[in-house]
Design an enzyme around this catalytic site. Structure first.
Site, mmCIF file in Angstrom:
data_model
loop_
_atom_site.group_PDB
_atom_site.id
_atom_site.type_symbol
_atom_site.label_atom_id
_atom_site.label_comp_id
_atom_site.label_asym_id
_atom_site.label_seq_id
_atom_site.Cartn_x
_atom_site.Cartn_y
_atom_site.Cartn_z
ATOM 1 N N GLY A 284 -12.353 -7.470 0.479
ATOM 2 C CA GLY A 284 -13.056 -7.225 -0.779
ATOM 3 C C GLY A 284 -12.962 -5.771 -1.201
ATOM 4 O O GLY A 284 -13.816 -4.949 -0.848
ATOM 5 N N SER B 50 -10.821 -4.716 -4.616
ATOM 6 C CA SER B 50 -10.699 -4.599 -6.074
ATOM 7 C C SER B 50 -11.934 -5.108 -6.788
ATOM 8 O O SER B 50 -12.625 -6.019 -6.311
ATOM 9 C CB SER B 50 -9.496 -5.412 -6.563
ATOM 10 O OG SER B 50 -8.310 -4.846 -6.105
ATOM 11 N N GLU C 213 -1.764 -3.906 6.804
ATOM 12 C CA GLU C 213 -1.510 -5.056 5.936
ATOM 13 C C GLU C 213 -0.080 -5.002 5.392
ATOM 14 O O GLU C 213 0.612 -6.015 5.345
ATOM 15 C CB GLU C 213 -2.502 -5.064 4.768
ATOM 16 C CG GLU C 213 -2.193 -6.137 3.720
ATOM 17 C CD GLU C 213 -3.228 -6.197 2.605
ATOM 18 O OE1 GLU C 213 -4.359 -5.726 2.817
ATOM 19 O OE2 GLU C 213 -2.898 -6.726 1.528
ATOM 20 N N ASN D 244 3.225 -0.741 -5.836
ATOM 21 C CA ASN D 244 4.426 -0.011 -5.421
ATOM 22 C C ASN D 244 4.539 1.378 -6.055
ATOM 23 O O ASN D 244 5.193 2.254 -5.488
ATOM 24 C CB ASN D 244 5.670 -0.851 -5.716
ATOM 25 C CG ASN D 244 5.845 -1.973 -4.696
ATOM 26 O OD1 ASN D 244 4.984 -2.170 -3.828
ATOM 27 N ND2 ASN D 244 6.947 -2.698 -4.780
#
Lengths: 395, 378
Positions: free
Chosen positions: A127, A129, A244, A376
């Site tokens: 959690g 964004s 991640e 990115n």
């Protein structure tokens, strides 16, 4: 310099490939397809627990934490094989949040949560964004306020993927609204999704994958839920994201798909005679994918090795994420071209080819990780600054 | 699984980096521009020989260090990083290594000590007109002449042919190939200087009934094919390493330049459009590095590396091209100014891209392997 696995590691890989061949029953595969490749069904849950019982989830974890004590390379081999088998593995829980809890968690988290993660019995969503905080994550508003000996949590999160079947949310909350810099006033909590103040609503995406908006309405937690120090959450967020990123660009499924498409093209007849693979343009498309997959393999293995050596480089991790995420899109395009119009046929069509329909779906989902897991643009900022020592604009 | 270098490899790398980094300067390189002087720093060559680097992959009994191809390729990378005016790849990789692997005891004894000391220079003639496949000579033929062979035909773009004492050369021989170490001064050998984009000394080699004695025949038949396949792969992999060094340097020059260059009152590196293009180069160079190191480590181990070399070549061609043009562009006019050292890198990146096959040809070759079921992912 040696890129090959050791004999033991190759044996482990072989063992895992056979293990997953047996584990992935047609029923489980069908259920996973139905969940659009994200898992969560009853057979999926049972299979995860089975992996836990068989000691696979923590194969590269230290023994004192309940793992098998092998290195991150063996852990990497396991994740590569489970993903290659087409099982939607909850790597966010096991490979990114889990290690953070093992390293920075309090007594309760280490005693109660970590063993359950390794047993395949605890799932955690991310959690971060919010409607107004994406790439500028430090501007997040969801708050945790001291309330006696606990905390009161209020706010809303966006893109809380998998939350609808997770047990906890790894939640970034503002704990100091007056911090000199916004990222210095953030703390991390483990918030249970069975709290009456917790709710979620689905968001359906281009790829058919469900994600969620999640709501936190006066959720009261005690200090056990706080991860690490108060107002020291930012470091946990960035190191979770580093981990991640490595899981996002796993090489196994792409290698498997390349091999499958090559076999398909070798076996499939052209109406005018010959095989699909006889055509020069098909060979060029396949060669482009093959050359790219090799780089992906090496980039991934280097990260696994660097983790074993304890020298994970920030620029390398970001480079892996950018390269992998953008390469996947190219792979699905190039392989889709080889397959032709069948790569537009949804798996629900009777007689749909499983390889072609997988490309149909993956092409639609591929854009997620060019921005998910840290967009990115930010990764490229990191690369030019940390990898090439170029000055950054202040923002 | 080990992505690090051994202590021995690091020593070789550091030694090469130190010598070449110190001795190769933009001022010295400028002397060779436009063929104003022969692009061969003989003084530096002797220094490199004295440091033992020419014999890095040559056995100790011939005066070498007794290390392997990996170490030699690391030197090629440093030659590329400095675009050093040295015939390192043609001498050490394309000629000396096959002599060591396929030559007779007498041939090794007569050639290799001089190779290591720098007293003898070797090279290899690998290209023919419209034929860039060193394993299939088509425009040179050999006829039996007793124990000897008589060689006629033409080779193109032979590096350092005029400077060399012996040239490794393959000719068709009825149903196969014969590989010889051709003495440069043999009768019937005509060299014609060519001018190429990098100003490297290269020559068109014409042979008319050149008699090569049995003592200079390196391999025939099956062995000749093995030798040529090995030369092609090792040379290609060494060129990839050269390309890696040159790309890495061009990229880092660009990072430094954009960090210094100010426009609108700030370093241009702070603009995302600039930083991101440099970041793309970083990713590209990392992909080239890993594929190149994988290929050279497999060749060093003596295991099959044909797919890995083919893939490394594709990356070397593409990355060299992309980094070259990104570096040029981000430097603005400075990049093309011949008083600034970047432009030479661009010609070398192009040279390496085209030597022994382009990306298109290499992709097609990889595609054939895939179609034949020889390039599945493990």
């Amino acid at each position: 310099m040696k890129v090959e696995f050791s004999a033991e590691q190759n044996a482990l890989r072989k063992e895992l490939r056979a293990y997953f061949e047996a584990l992935m029953t047609p029923e489980l595969k069908a259920e996973c397809d139905e969940s659009m490749g994200e898992g969560g069904g009853p057979l999926w849950r049972e299979a995860l627990k089975q992996m836990g019982r068989d000691g696979w989830i923590g194969v590269g974890w230290p023994k004192e934490l309940g793992g098998r004590g092998m290195s991150p390379i063996e852990q990497f081999i396991f994740v590569e094989e489970v993903m290659r088998a087409g099982y939607p593995f909850p790597f966010l829980t096991t490979e990114s949040v889990g290690p953070q809890l093992a390293e920075h968690g309090n007594e309760w988290q280490k005693r109660e949560i970590v063993p359950k993660i390794l047993a395949g019995e605890c799932l955690i969503a991310i959690g971060y964004s919010e409607p107004g905080a994406g790439t500028d994550l430090a501007s997040l508003k969801t708050s945790a306020v001291r309330d006696g000996d606990g905390w009161l949590i209020n706010g809303q999160k966006m893109w809380t993927s998998l939350a609808h079947f997770c047990d906890y949310v790894w939640l970034a909350c503002r704990t100091d609204p007056d911090a000199a810099k916004p990222h210095k006033g953030i703390s991390m909590f483990l918030v249970p999704t069975n709290d009456p103040g917790w709710s979620c609503s689905p968001v359906v995406t281009l790829g058919g994958v469900r994600t969620n908006a999640t709501y936190y309405d006066n959720i009261r937690v005690n200090d056990d839920a706080l991860v690490g120090e108060e107002n020291a959450g930012w470091k946990l967020i960035t190191s979770q994201l580093n981990r991640e990123r490595l899981s996002l660009v796993n090489f196994g499924p792409t290698a498997e798909m390349f091999n499958n498409v090559v076999r398909w093209a070798q076996q499939t007849d052209l109406p005018e005679g010959g095989k699909i693979i006889d055509q020069a343009w098909v060979q060029i498309n396949l060669a482009k994918v093959r050359a790219g997959v090799e780089a992906l393999k090496l980039v991934c293995y280097k990260q696994a090795w660097a983790m074993t050596e304890g020298q994970l480089d920030m620029a390398d991790a970001s480079a892996a994420k950018v390269y992998g995420s953008e390469f996947f899109i190219e792979v699905y395009r190039l392989l889709g071209e080889v397959i032709g119009q069948a790569s537009l046929i949804n798996r629900r069509t009777p007689g749909a080819d499983p390889i072609a329909s997988r490309i149909e779906r993956l092409y639609r989902t591929a854009s997620i990780i060019t921005f998910g897991g840290g967009t990115n643009e930010i990764q490229r900022d990191i690369i030019s600054a940390a990898g090439l020592w170029m000055p950054r604009a202040s923002r | 699984m080990d992505f690090g270098l051994s202590e021995q490899q690091r020593d070789v790398q550091n030694l090469a980096r130190e010598i070449l980094g110190e001795q190769v300067t933009a001022e010295k390189l400028a002397k060779y521009d436009s063929y104003a002087a022969e692009r061969f720093d003989r003084e530096l060559w002797q220094q490199v020989a004295q440091a033992g680097l020419l014999g890095v992959a040559i056995e100790e009994q011939y005066g070498g260090m007794g290390f392997g191809f990996f170490e030699a390729a690391l030197i090629a990378e440093e030659v590329g990083r400095n675009i050093a005016p040295l015939p390192f790849i043609s001498h050490c990789i394309s000629a000396a290594m096959p002599v060591q692997q396929f030559g007779s005891a007498e041939q090794k004894q007569s050639l290799l000590p001089g190779v290591v000391s720098g007293e003898q220079l070797l090279t290899a003639a690998l290209m023919e007109a419209n034929n860039e496949d060193p394993t299939q000579p088509r425009l040179c033929s050999a006829q039996a002449g007793g124990e000897a062979v008589l060689v006629s035909g033409e080779k193109l773009c032979v590096p350092f042919a005029e400077q060399a004492d012996y040239l490794l050369l393959a000719a068709t021989d009825g149903d196969g190939a014969v590989v010889v170490m051709l003495p440069r001064k043999a009768e019937g050998v005509v060299l014609e200087a060519m001018e190429v984009t990098t100003y490297e000394p290269q020559y068109r080699l014409t042979l008319s009934n050149v008699r090569v004695g049995a003592e200079n025949i390196l391999a025939r038949g099956e062995q000749a094919q093995q030798l040529l396949a090995s030369v092609a792969e090792h040379t290609a992999a060494a060129l990839c390493a050269h390309q890696l060094g040159a790309s890495d340097k061009a990229m880092r020059m660009t990072a430094s330049y954009t960090a210094e260059r100010q426009q609108f009152g700030v370093p241009i590196a702070t603009f995302q459009a600039v930083g991101h293009r440099a970041a793309n180069c970083f990713i590209d160079v990392e992909c080239l590095r890993l594929n190149c190191y994988q290929a050279i480590s497999r060749l060093d181990d003596g295991v099959d590396a044909s797919v890995e070399v083919a893939i490394a070549k594709v990356w070397a061609g593409d990355v060299g091209h992309r980094v070259s043009y990104a570096a040029q562009h981000l430097h603005g006019g400075t990049g093309i100014d011949r008083d600034y050292p970047l432009w030479r890198y661009c010609t070398w990146l192009r040279h390496n891209e085209m030597m022994l096959g382009s990306s298109a040809r290499n992709l097609a070759a990889l595609g054939s392997k895939i179609a034949a079921g020889e390039a599945f992912c493990a």
